[in-house]
Design an enzyme around this catalytic site. Sequence first.
Site, PDB file in Angstrom:
ATOM      1  CE  LYS A  89      23.009  30.711 128.556  1.00 58.01           C
ATOM      2  NZ  LYS A  89      24.994  30.448 127.883  1.00 58.01           N
ATOM      3  CB  CYS A 180      36.105  52.956 134.736  1.00 56.93           C
ATOM      4  SG  CYS A 180      36.148  53.772 133.191  1.00 56.93           S
ATOM      5  CB  CYS A 183      40.266  53.895 131.966  1.00 56.60           C
ATOM      6  SG  CYS A 183      39.504  55.558 132.572  1.00 56.60           S
ATOM      7  CB  CYS A 195      34.722  31.998 126.027  1.00 55.55           C
ATOM      8  SG  CYS A 195      33.260  32.117 126.124  1.00 55.55           S
ATOM      9  CB  CYS A 251      38.238  58.175 130.327  1.00 54.85           C
ATOM     10  SG  CYS A 251      36.564  56.595 130.526  1.00 54.85           S
TER      11      CYS A 251
END
Length: 278
Positions: A89, A180, A183, A195, A251
């Site tokens: 790709k 971020c 988080c 998907c 985090c």
Amino acid sequence: MRNSMSLTDSDFLRYSRQVLLPEVGEKGQITIAKSHVVIIGVGGLGNLVAQQLAAAGVGHITLIDGDRVELSNLPRQLLFNDTDIGKNKALVAKEKLSRAYTQTKLIEVSEHLTQANISQVLTVDGHYDLLLDCTDNFETRQRVNRVAIESCTPLISASAAHFHGQLLNIDQQHNPQSGCYHCLFPADMAVSQTCQTVGILGPMVAAMASMQALMALQHLLGDRQSVGKLFRFDGKSFSWREARLPRSSDCVICGQKQGPLGRELGSSKFTSTEKEYV
């Protein structure tokens, strides 16, 4: 125009509608031309994001993807056609975009990002101004987020599945209190839907890709209004939700008791007028 301090007559004609915008102008168009954007994932999102950024005049784009074109990609990944099936790709996208947008330098990296190669791959083409996460892999998203935080590089992450999409703009240099990707989605959380498992319509992907490209151009032009915010789009009701993401002190990627400005950092909960984000 690449590496130039002014626009040529041809540049003015090509980008005239952008240059007319007071938020862009000649100076902004030159800024776009000098920018280096790294697009990770050249599938549904990255395919369209790369095309829009090259068309807008981004001077340097690195495309990273180890996947090969499949028949099921074609309804969403509009750079590709049947003759590209089986080809890498990133390589196909680079070849086609290079022919269409000669003002843009395009580099392809025809491999997946792994824990072993991510540092090397993301330094293969020098300094970059912005990372765009267009992947559909949770582990890769976590790796990209970690690199963005460690290198203090702005990151715009997008995703789309079913009739839902989201955008997250991460730039802790500009907004030290913002969170971020980790988080929001800790690495140990269970992810069951993509998907590939729930399905998606091509225009749903295109809508999120356009928003990611728009956010990227605004960020390159110095507009930081979207930093530290999560945007969610419902493709069935055509509605948007917006929430702020403070940095989580728990985090393991960006959390710490005090931020660079000496202020105590917040929790990982969203602050929003929309209660469902809390």
